[in-house]
Design an enzyme around this catalytic site. Structure first.
Site, PDB file in Angstrom:
ATOM      1  N   ASP A 187       0.820  -1.205   0.000  1.00 56.72           N
ATOM      2  CA  ASP A 187       0.000   0.000   0.000  1.00 56.72           C
ATOM      3  C   ASP A 187       0.856   1.258   0.000  1.00 56.72           C
ATOM      4  OD1 ASP A 187      -3.029   0.404   0.308  1.00 56.72           O
ATOM      5  OD2 ASP A 187      -2.180   1.909   1.671  1.00 56.72           O
ATOM      6  N   ASP A 218      -8.574   3.766  -9.787  1.00 55.65           N
ATOM      7  CA  ASP A 218      -8.937   2.567  -9.040  1.00 55.65           C
ATOM      8  C   ASP A 218      -8.823   2.770  -7.523  1.00 55.65           C
ATOM      9  OD1 ASP A 218      -9.428  -0.384  -9.076  1.00 55.65           O
ATOM     10  OD2 ASP A 218      -7.484  -0.396  -8.058  1.00 55.65           O
ATOM     11  N   LYS A 221     -11.260   4.776  -2.433  1.00 61.45           N
ATOM     12  CA  LYS A 221     -11.539   4.890  -0.996  1.00 61.45           C
ATOM     13  C   LYS A 221     -10.373   4.409  -0.137  1.00 61.45           C
ATOM     14  CE  LYS A 221     -14.416   0.763  -0.599  1.00 61.45           C
ATOM     15  NZ  LYS A 221     -15.807   0.316  -0.513  1.00 61.45           N
ATOM     16  N   GLU A 242     -13.164   5.392  -8.688  1.00 51.10           N
ATOM     17  CA  GLU A 242     -13.941   4.233  -8.247  1.00 51.10           C
ATOM     18  C   GLU A 242     -14.056   4.264  -6.722  1.00 51.10           C
ATOM     19  OE1 GLU A 242     -13.606  -0.601  -7.733  1.00 51.10           O
ATOM     20  OE2 GLU A 242     -11.893   0.704  -7.501  1.00 51.10           O
ATOM     21  N   GLY A 246     -22.206   1.857  -1.844  1.00 53.82           N
ATOM     22  CA  GLY A 246     -23.559   2.251  -2.217  1.00 53.82           C
ATOM     23  C   GLY A 246     -24.150   3.387  -1.404  1.00 53.82           C
ATOM     24  N   ASP A 312     -16.155  -6.212 -11.980  1.00 51.93           N
ATOM     25  CA  ASP A 312     -16.010  -6.582 -10.571  1.00 51.93           C
ATOM     26  C   ASP A 312     -17.279  -7.170  -9.964  1.00 51.93           C
ATOM     27  OD1 ASP A 312     -13.352  -5.768 -10.236  1.00 51.93           O
ATOM     28  OD2 ASP A 312     -13.938  -3.688  -9.844  1.00 51.93           O
TER      29      ASP A 312
END
Ligand SMILES: *[C@@H]1O[C@H](CO)[C@@H](O)[C@H](O)[C@H]1NC(C)=O
Ligand SMILES: *[C@@H]1O[C@H](CO)[C@@H](O)[C@H](O)[C@H]1NC(C)=O
Ligand SMILES: *[C@@H]1O[C@H](CO)[C@@H](O)[C@H](O)[C@H]1NC(C)=O
Ligand SMILES: *[C@@H]1O[C@H](CO)[C@@H](O)[C@H](O)[C@H]1NC(C)=O
Ligand SMILES: *[C@@H]1O[C@H](CO)[C@@H](O)[C@H](O)[C@H]1NC(C)=O
Ligand SMILES: *[C@@H]1O[C@H](CO)[C@@H](O)[C@H](O)[C@H]1NC(C)=O
Ligand SMILES: *[C@@H]1O[C@H](CO)[C@@H](O)[C@H](O)[C@H]1NC(C)=O
Ligand SMILES: *[C@@H]1O[C@H](CO)[C@@H](O)[C@H](O)[C@H]1NC(C)=O
Length: 488
Positions: A187, A218, A221, A242, A246, A312
């Site tokens: 990361d 990509d 979050k 991305e 929801g 996905d």
């Protein structure tokens, strides 16, 4: 003097070339999963078992050779898989090892440049998927040899290891690692100035080298939000992120950090309403949550990415082959407020399940341009392209809900009115009197999906024939001149 003029001219030319959110608003995007779209040799029987999770041989050259298949459906842009060099068998492109080399499985740098220029010569845009959050390593986190990566080759460029477990703890989501012992995603420490500077220089160079018009970013979050404004301004082109969540009040606020996000809240609403046949009121609630008037709402709904399938998630037909339901979801997606994005294979009614099932090789369809959904998508894009070129106000007009019941909704976006239903193929044949259309009394109204014609009543409504749960897209005939639709 000449030199000054020349340099002013070149910088203007560069600005004109860089595509902004305003330039993208009118576009319609076809999502290409590079490894599975077309092979360089054009072989349409080459086997591809999605469950093997290995390369099937799609290339940039293959895409270039098949651009007319995409363009003839009315698309004006494509989004392709990440282009960077990868660990072995990362056919999807999300496990990169070297940002400054291209994935040789997809082709050479020259072939990628050639794809970009072929698109531009057809008036189409190139959107490239990019992954600032992580690199890829084929093993457990404790086996990573940072020195093997190019560019980010020191442990200090990465967060120290921890596993993302609690998806509701944002600190953890941003600072911990994705993956498992088959594949680890080291990361990147994107909040470090050094890492951010390198990343910004890279994206600027990538966009320039390959004449890229827009980015799909990509795993947004999993990255600190403050990383994005300088990253996108270094890119100098439209950015769509991305944020796979929801909850509207989580996802939409990301639009404060970049031009656009993929509309995941709407994706889930489309799935519930058109797929699971829940009450249309669900769609109404979601549309209302995406406006500037709502706290944590959308900054600009007209540049969000509207979609209902991708690489996905299970395809819509994975659990229902009902063609009418798919047709309604398609009509809603193309004619709603955002930038429509359809994923390769939707036009062939592919029905693959969860990843990797939904990553079928498109060539096995023989690129059938007679399939019902290929044709319907072409009509939908054609009407959207036509109306938005004739009436640019269409693009910024926010969809209004005219009326709805549990299973039928009537919507208006400027000149186009849609009547959508989730009754499915079993929906009977009956006449429906519209509500709130405001057509001009007596004018001819055309359903561009069937070419049926109606006369508007004194009250500006039409009595339309509902048949087998099909959608309708109604446009005054006077607006169709030159559209090539329904013999206009
Ligand atoms: C396509 O690939 C398959 C599998 O490798 C091969 O058997 C077939 O001959 C190829 N077809 C053509 C036209 O090259
Ligand atoms: C996950 O994180 C949230 C927010 O930080 C916290 O409220 C919750 O207790 C955590 N859940 C677990 C199971 O640790
Ligand atoms: C969230 O995760 C961070 C990093 O793992 C941790 O330090 C913090 O205690 C967590 N917060 C909650 C509320 O669980
Ligand atoms: C790792 O890969 C093997 C073989 O494909 C698979 O059986 C296993 O479930 C994978 N493990 C994880 C944690 O995904
Ligand atoms: C862009 O091209 C230049 C010149 O060939 C090269 O030095 C640079 O590494 C390239 N950048 C990327 C991101 O590929
Ligand atoms: C977002 O909305 C949900 C309900 O839809 C609510 O439970 C949650 O607390 C809200 N989150 C924030 C950050 O406002
Ligand atoms: C659908 O939702 C509307 C608005 O919430 C409600 O009035 C109606 O009763 C619902 N219909 C059904 C069949 O659940
Ligand atoms: C519409 O009106 C015209 C002229 O009044 C008439 O000739 C035509 O038959 C009508 N069409 C329909 C579908 O009712």
């Amino acid at each position: 003097m000449l030199w000054v003029l020349l340099s002013v001219f070149t910088s203007l030319a560069r600005e004109c070339l860089a595509a902004s959110a305003a330039d993208w608003r009118s576009r319609s995007i076809y999502q290409v999963f590079t490894d599975r779209f077309a092979r360089s040799d054009g072989n349409t029987s080459y086997p591809c078992d999605v469950n093997n999770n290995i390369y099937c041989g799609g290339t940039w050259k293959g895409i270039e050779n098949k651009l007319d298949y995409i363009k003839n459906m009315g698309f004006t842009a494509i989004w392709i898989s990440p282009v960077t060099a990868q660990v072995t068998e990362a056919y999807h492109g999300y496990y990169q090892t070297d940002l400054y080399s291209v994935n040789s499985q997809f082709g050479t740098a020259e072939e990628l440049k050639s794809l970009a220029s072929a698109l531009h010569s057809k008036g189409m845009y190139l959107m490239v998927d990019v992954v600032p959050n992580h690199m890829g390593w084929p093993g457990c986190h404790d086996t990573v040899d940072f020195g093997r990566f190019k560019l980010f080759n020191k442990a200090e460029h990465y967060h120290s290891f921890c596993e993302v477990k609690n998806m509701t703890n944002q600190t953890e989501v941003e600072a911990c690692w994705l993956g498992n012992c088959n594949i680890t995603m080291p990361d990147l420490k994107t909040e470090s100035q050094e890492v951010a500077n390198e990343m910004n220089a890279w994206i600027k160079s990538l966009v320039a080298n390959y004449s890229i018009d827009g980015l799909r970013i990509d795993s947004v979050k999993n990255v600190n939000k403050d990383f994005f404004p300088p990253f996108c301004s270094s890119a100098g082109v439209f950015c769509m992120g991305e944020v796979s969540e929801g909850m509207a009040n989580y996802t939409y606020p990301y639009q404060r950090y970049m031009d656009s996000v993929l509309d995941y809240p709407l994706y889930y609403a489309i799935d519930r309403v058109f797929h699971r046949q829940s009450n249309m009121s669900d769609l109404v609630v979601n549309l209302a949550s995406c406006t500037q008037d709502v706290e944590d709402g959308c900054q600009d709904s007209t540049v969000l990415g509207t979609f209902f399938e991708n690489h996905d998630n299970p395809r819509f037909p994975a659990t229902t082959m009902d063609l009418s339901l798919a047709q309604n979801a398609l009509a809603f997606t193309v004619l709603s407020d955002g930038i429509p994005i359809l994923y390769q294979g939707q036009e062939q009614h592919f029905s693959g399940g969860d990843d990797p099932g939904c990553r079928e090789a498109l060539w096995l369809s023989q690129y059938n341009t007679d399939s019902p959904l290929y044709k319907q998508i072409a009509y939908l894009n054609q009407i959207r392209n036509h109306i938005s070129s004739q009436h640019p106000s269409y693009l910024t007009y926010q969809t209004r809900v005219l009326s709805y019941t549990a299973d039928v909704i009537q919507l208006r976006k400027d000149a186009i009115r849609t009547i959508l239903t989730n009754q499915g193929e079993q929906g009977g044949t009956y006449t429906l009197t519209t509500q709130g259309m405001e057509f001009t009394a007596g004018e001819t109204v055309v359903d561009v999906l069937t070419c049926a014609k109606y006369n508007a009543t004194e009250g500006g409504e039409v009595d339309i024939k509902m048949d087998g749960g099909k959608p309708s897209a109604l446009v005054p005939g006077s607006q169709l001149t030159g559209s090539q639709l329904c013999q206009y």
